[in-house]
Design a protein around this motif. Structure first.
Motif, short mmCIF file in Angstrom:
data_model
loop_
_atom_site.label_atom_id
_atom_site.label_comp_id
_atom_site.label_asym_id
_atom_site.label_seq_id
_atom_site.Cartn_x
_atom_site.Cartn_y
_atom_site.Cartn_z
N LEU A 29 1.32 -1.28 -0.31
CA LEU A 29 0.50 -0.37 -0.25
C LEU A 29 1.11 1.35 -0.38
CD1 LEU A 29 -2.88 0.99 0.91
CD2 LEU A 29 -2.82 1.62 2.70
N LYS A 30 0.61 2.21 -0.50
CA LYS A 30 1.07 3.47 -0.69
C LYS A 30 -0.32 4.62 -1.65
CE LYS A 30 4.51 4.93 -4.29
NZ LYS A 30 4.91 5.54 -5.66
N MET A 31 0.20 5.63 -0.17
CA MET A 31 -0.58 7.25 -0.35
C MET A 31 -0.22 8.09 -1.20
SD MET A 31 -1.36 6.78 4.06
CE MET A 31 0.25 7.06 3.88
N PRO A 32 -0.17 8.03 -1.90
CA PRO A 32 0.72 9.32 -2.78
C PRO A 32 -0.43 11.53 -2.29
CG PRO A 32 -2.33 9.49 -3.85
CD PRO A 32 -1.28 7.80 -2.66
N SER B 56 4.25 7.19 6.02
CA SER B 56 4.40 8.34 5.68
C SER B 56 4.11 8.56 3.82
CB SER B 56 6.02 7.64 5.51
OG SER B 56 6.24 8.01 6.31
N VAL B 57 3.60 9.87 3.63
CA VAL B 57 3.01 9.63 2.52
C VAL B 57 4.09 9.36 1.14
CG1 VAL B 57 2.38 11.19 1.14
CG2 VAL B 57 1.53 11.19 2.70
N GLY B 58 3.60 8.63 0.09
CA GLY B 58 4.82 8.44 -0.99
C GLY B 58 5.62 7.50 -1.22
N VAL B 59 5.59 5.84 0.39
CA VAL B 59 6.10 5.49 0.91
C VAL B 59 5.51 3.85 0.68
CG1 VAL B 59 7.36 4.22 2.62
CG2 VAL B 59 8.15 6.33 2.43
N TRP B 60 6.08 2.97 -0.19
CA TRP B 60 5.20 0.98 0.21
C TRP B 60 5.36 0.93 0.94
CZ3 TRP B 60 2.01 -0.22 -3.42
CH2 TRP B 60 1.99 0.48 -4.90
N TYR B 61 4.70 0.41 1.50
CA TYR B 61 4.08 -0.72 2.81
C TYR B 61 4.28 -1.80 2.56
CZ TYR B 61 5.20 3.39 5.68
OH TYR B 61 6.13 5.22 6.21
N GLU C 190 -5.17 -9.63 14.22
CA GLU C 190 -3.74 -9.09 13.71
C GLU C 190 -3.21 -7.77 12.86
OE1 GLU C 190 1.02 -10.59 14.21
OE2 GLU C 190 -0.94 -11.88 14.99
N VAL C 191 -1.72 -7.18 12.36
CA VAL C 191 -1.94 -6.07 11.77
C VAL C 191 -0.62 -6.03 11.40
CG1 VAL C 191 -1.88 -3.92 10.35
CG2 VAL C 191 -4.35 -5.08 11.52
N ARG C 192 -0.11 -6.55 10.62
CA ARG C 192 1.07 -5.65 10.67
C ARG C 192 2.04 -5.58 9.09
NH1 ARG C 192 4.66 -11.85 11.94
NH2 ARG C 192 3.29 -12.31 13.84
N VAL C 193 2.49 -4.13 9.83
CA VAL C 193 3.20 -3.59 9.21
C VAL C 193 4.62 -3.81 8.56
CG1 VAL C 193 4.01 -0.98 8.01
CG2 VAL C 193 1.53 -1.75 9.17
N ASP C 194 5.29 -3.86 7.29
CA ASP C 194 6.39 -4.60 6.96
C ASP C 194 6.79 -5.73 8.08
OD1 ASP C 194 6.24 -2.96 4.91
OD2 ASP C 194 7.46 -1.10 6.10
N SER C 195 6.23 -6.92 8.36
CA SER C 195 6.56 -7.86 9.13
C SER C 195 7.01 -7.39 10.90
CB SER C 195 7.95 -8.21 9.62
OG SER C 195 7.96 -8.70 7.82
N ASN C 196 6.31 -6.41 10.83
CA ASN C 196 6.38 -5.46 12.77
C ASN C 196 4.32 -5.82 13.13
OD1 ASN C 196 9.18 -5.07 13.08
ND2 ASN C 196 7.99 -4.09 11.64
N THR C 197 4.17 -6.78 14.37
CA THR C 197 2.38 -6.17 14.56
C THR C 197 2.97 -4.66 15.23
OG1 THR C 197 3.19 -8.72 15.18
CG2 THR C 197 1.26 -6.96 16.06
N GLU C 198 1.33 -4.09 14.81
CA GLU C 198 1.21 -2.65 14.83
C GLU C 198 -0.20 -2.75 15.74
OE1 GLU C 198 2.40 0.42 14.46
OE2 GLU C 198 4.14 0.12 14.31
N ILE C 199 -1.42 -4.12 15.72
CA ILE C 199 -2.52 -3.81 15.50
C ILE C 199 -2.03 -6.32 16.48
CG2 ILE C 199 -5.07 -4.01 16.42
CD1 ILE C 199 -4.35 -1.68 13.79
N ASN C 200 -3.23 -5.60 17.54
CA ASN C 200 -3.33 -6.91 18.26
C ASN C 200 -4.11 -7.06 18.97
OD1 ASN C 200 -3.35 -10.45 18.37
ND2 ASN C 200 -1.07 -9.91 19.39
N ALA C 201 -5.85 -7.18 17.99
CA ALA C 201 -6.34 -7.17 18.99
C ALA C 201 -7.15 -8.39 18.89
CB ALA C 201 -7.66 -5.97 18.00
N THR C 202 -7.87 -8.71 20.42
CA THR C 202 -8.61 -10.16 20.65
C THR C 202 -9.74 -10.45 21.28
OG1 THR C 202 -7.07 -10.13 22.53
CG2 THR C 202 -6.50 -11.20 20.51
#
Length: 193
Positions: free
Chosen positions: A70-73, A120-125, A140-152
């Motif tokens: 995902l990338k946001m312009p 960041s804007v303009g960066v691929w994740y 569970e949500v990971r961004v570039d392999s790092n866990t950012e959300i872990n909702a149970t």
């Protein structure tokens, strides 16, 4: 694992005529959807704008993993980029808020998790989501392999069944580039997490 769906957007030239029918089952794309250069600087990705979306029907899976680049312009206006449905009813959504953080909303639309990292804007994740559908489900949500959300123990079952049968990828008013998408279930002994 069983690979349910994979899409790299490399073979298309016109979203209005080629995405559906094709790998996608349904969708709504305007003249603002197109195929710029992909995340690795080669091939293509899908750029979706405003209310554009692509929809894939799925054969009833209750536990799954989905990943996409995902990338946001530009900074987003706080809108959904992934939705998961059963019988036309949304079970949960993944969105970007106006601070460029990822949020997960449950079946009732309440935010159940927010990433600490602002994209960041303009960066691929590369974003990966693992979900177990249920009234006491988990995401569970990971961004570039790092866990950012872990909702149970969250209610991500808004319909009568503990599974999804439909996934939507959406653009937003700021536009989104999407590439290298996959969806798999959690069966088997390898590549299932």
């Amino acid at each position: 694992m069983a690979l349910i769906f994979i899409e790299g957007f490399d073979v298309y030239s016109s979203p209005e005529t080629e995405l559906t029918p094709g790998k996608w089952d349904s969708g709504s794309v305007s003249g603002f959807a197109f195929f710029p250069t992909g995340r690795l600087g080669i091939n293509k990705c899908l750029y979706l704008f405003h209310a554009d979306y692509m929809e894939k029907y799925i054969n009833n899976i209750g536990s799954f993993v989905v990943g996409l680049a995902l990338k946001m312009p530009f900074s987003p206006a706080g809108e959904t980029f992934l939705e998961f449905y059963e019988g036309g009813i949304a079970n949960f959504k993944v969105q970007l808020n106006t601070s460029r953080k990822i949020e997960v909303t449950n079946a009732a639309g309440a935010i159940v998790g927010t990433s600490t990292m602002a994209l960041s804007v303009g960066v691929w994740y590369y974003i990966e989501i693992k979900a177990n559908i249920g009234n006491t489900g988990s995401v569970e949500v990971r961004v570039d392999s790092n866990t950012e959300i872990n909702a149970t123990s969250i209610d991500i079952m808004n319909s009568a069944n503990a599974y999804i049968d439909n996934m939507r990828v959406r653009g937003n008013t700021a536009g989104l580039s999407i590439d290298d998408l996959y969806l798999l279930d959690t069966t088997g002994a390898i590549n299932n997490d």
